[in-house]
Design a protein around this motif. Structure first.
Motif, PDB file in Angstrom:
ATOM      1  N   ASN A  16    -113.212  58.405 -60.929  1.00 51.81           N
ATOM      2  CA  ASN A  16    -113.048  57.037 -60.435  1.00 51.81           C
ATOM      3  C   ASN A  16    -113.473  57.251 -58.900  1.00 51.81           C
ATOM      4  N   GLY A  18    -116.189  57.408 -57.355  1.00 53.21           N
ATOM      5  CA  GLY A  18    -117.578  56.913 -57.215  1.00 53.21           C
ATOM      6  C   GLY A  18    -118.669  57.509 -57.313  1.00 53.21           C
ATOM      7  N   LYS A  19    -118.601  58.692 -57.687  1.00 49.09           N
ATOM      8  CA  LYS A  19    -119.807  59.715 -58.076  1.00 49.09           C
ATOM      9  C   LYS A  19    -120.996  58.916 -58.491  1.00 49.09           C
ATOM     10  N   SER A  20    -120.828  58.283 -59.771  1.00 47.07           N
ATOM     11  CA  SER A  20    -122.040  57.634 -60.456  1.00 47.07           C
ATOM     12  C   SER A  20    -122.502  56.489 -59.821  1.00 47.07           C
ATOM     13  N   THR A  21    -121.512  55.900 -58.806  1.00 49.92           N
ATOM     14  CA  THR A  21    -122.204  54.875 -58.117  1.00 49.92           C
ATOM     15  C   THR A  21    -123.132  55.327 -56.647  1.00 49.92           C
ATOM     16  N   GLN A  39    -112.699  58.507 -65.937  1.00 52.39           N
ATOM     17  CA  GLN A  39    -113.174  59.372 -66.918  1.00 52.39           C
ATOM     18  C   GLN A  39    -114.473  58.490 -67.669  1.00 52.39           C
ATOM     19  N   THR A  40    -115.271  57.734 -66.889  1.00 48.00           N
ATOM     20  CA  THR A  40    -116.329  56.974 -67.405  1.00 48.00           C
ATOM     21  C   THR A  40    -117.550  58.117 -67.967  1.00 48.00           C
ATOM     22  N   THR A  41    -117.868  59.015 -66.867  1.00 50.92           N
ATOM     23  CA  THR A  41    -118.920  59.740 -67.159  1.00 50.92           C
ATOM     24  C   THR A  41    -118.491  60.933 -67.916  1.00 50.92           C
ATOM     25  N   GLY A  63    -115.688  63.234 -64.212  1.00 52.70           N
ATOM     26  CA  GLY A  63    -114.595  63.589 -63.103  1.00 52.70           C
ATOM     27  C   GLY A  63    -113.746  64.739 -63.427  1.00 52.70           C
ATOM     28  N   ASN A 123    -115.522  58.910 -49.851  1.00 50.63           N
ATOM     29  CA  ASN A 123    -115.888  57.507 -50.287  1.00 50.63           C
ATOM     30  C   ASN A 123    -115.197  56.155 -50.236  1.00 50.63           C
ATOM     31  N   LYS A 124    -115.615  55.117 -50.323  1.00 45.12           N
ATOM     32  CA  LYS A 124    -115.021  53.795 -50.339  1.00 45.12           C
ATOM     33  C   LYS A 124    -114.493  53.419 -49.131  1.00 45.12           C
ATOM     34  N   ASP A 126    -115.302  51.207 -47.317  1.00 45.90           N
ATOM     35  CA  ASP A 126    -115.225  49.639 -47.156  1.00 45.90           C
ATOM     36  C   ASP A 126    -113.924  49.029 -47.424  1.00 45.90           C
ATOM     37  N   ALA A 155    -120.467  54.150 -51.131  1.00 48.64           N
ATOM     38  CA  ALA A 155    -121.533  53.921 -52.258  1.00 48.64           C
ATOM     39  C   ALA A 155    -121.837  52.415 -52.388  1.00 48.64           C
ATOM     40  N   ARG A 156    -120.809  51.583 -52.306  1.00 45.95           N
ATOM     41  CA  ARG A 156    -121.067  50.306 -52.602  1.00 45.95           C
ATOM     42  C   ARG A 156    -121.869  49.485 -51.523  1.00 45.95           C
TER      43      ARG A 156
END
Ligand SMILES: Nc1nc2c(ncn2[C@@H]2O[C@H](COP(=O)(O)OP(=O)(O)OP(=O)(O)O)[C@@H](O)[C@H]2O)c(=O)[nH]1
Ligand SMILES: [Mg+2]
Length: 303
Positions: A16, A18-21, A39-41, A63, A123-124, A126, A155-156
């Motif tokens: 979570n 933001g690697k894939s982003t 654990q999306t990827t 992740g 990351n993040k 923002d 990344a966003r």
């Protein structure tokens, strides 16, 4: 093959962060699925970023988490071997609060990504109320890695990505490009299609259901050259229990219909064609605990 700076950069981090982003942002198109759930990827995915004089191959990974069931162990292995094979390691994290403290998993992430050219990415940015929060974290990370460069990005919004790209390219070895210049990924379209279905399950279901789901594309009729230009795709969604099946299908099939509809739009954007998508739901009891079932459902054999 053209010459220049070229090589593999493995992205390693907790779920979570933001690697894939980041991979999608640098590739300039959506290749990896993204969701607010950890654990999306579940697979290694390579995105090929072509620039004048350089070819950067970004390797997205699952992740990192602690041991656990067969699926988690497989995911850990995938991340470990992607990191070991890379020319440059990119350790990504997001900062938590004002006081910089690295936990055990942060240290594992840094150790796994440690190569000659480790780059640490926060990351993040923002989301930070005050950019001054970054400094103490950057110092701690710099110290903990024996002097690695630390780059804050979003990344966003794209903030910091040019700096990161230059830094990564400068660390790649000189040599022939690894892939043809018109290639954006070596991942099969069919595999990305399956992931786009799983992304909608992650976005549209809750609690255990999204994590208990696996998607297998059973048939993919590529009609892009035909008169009707229609791609006909059939996929099977596997979940772990009957009760989850009910949730996934929803009242009168409403949830599976909405998942299928949203996935179809994403797949049409990927393929640049009209798509007919048929999804069915099946139970593979407790598949995440079973090594053979994990493999059969497509995880861990992409090497
Ligand atoms: N505000 C903000 N959110 C971000 C940024 N990058 C990623 N996110 C969000 O963070 C969540 C996780 O992003 P992913 O790219 O799926 O994270 P991941 O590291 O690939 O996660 P795993 O695949 O589970 O390891 C999503 O909701 C993203 O939209 C960023 O720079 N800023
Ligand atoms: Mg991911």
């Amino acid at each position: 093959m053209k010459q220049g700076r070229s090589g593999f950069v493995a992205l390693v981090g907790k779920p979570n962060v933001g690697k894939s982003t980041l991979v999608n942002a640098m590739a300039g198109q959506k290749l990896a699925i993204v969701s607010p759930k950890p654990q999306t990827t579940r697979n290694r995915l390579r995105a090929i970023v072509n620039r004048p004089g350089a070819q950067l191959v970004l390797v997205d990974t699952p992740g990192l988490t602690e041991g656990g069931d067969a699926l988690r162990q497989t995911l850990r292995r995938i991340t470990g071997s992607a990191a070991a094979d890379a020319d440059v390691g990119l350790a990504m994290l997001e900062i938590r609060g004002i006081k910089p403290e690295l936990d055990d998993m942060d240290r594992q992430v840094l150790a796994m990504a440690q190569r000659q050219g480790l780059v640490v990415v926060i990351n993040k940015v923002d989301r930070l109320p005050d950019k001054a929060m970054l400094l103490p974290w950057m110092e701690v990370l710099h110290g903990a890695t024996g002097g690695a460069v630390v780059i804050p990005v979003s990344a966003r919004t794209g903030d910091g990505l040019e700096v990161l790209e230059r830094e990564l390219i400068s660390r790649l070895p000189e040599g022939p490009f690894l892939f043809p210049e018109d290639m954006v990924t070596d991942e099969a379209e069919r595999a990305i299609v399956g992931e786009l279905v799983r992304e909608q399950i992650l976005l549209q279901t809750h609690e255990e259901v999204p994590h208990a789901a696996a998607v297998v594309i059973e048939s993919f009729e590529d009609g892009r050259g035909d008169d009707d230009g229609l791609c006909r795709i059939e996929g099977r969604i596997y979940i772990e229990r009957d009760s989850q099946k009910g949730i996934l299908v929803g009242k009168k099939g409403s949830r599976i219909k909405s998942i299928s509809e949203a996935a179809r739009h994403e797949i049409e954007a990927l393929l640049g064609a009209r798509v007919y998508l048929r999804l069915t739901v099946h139970v593979s009891k407790d598949w995440r605990k079973n090594e053979r079932a994990v493999l059969k459902l497509g995880y861990g054999d992409n090497e």
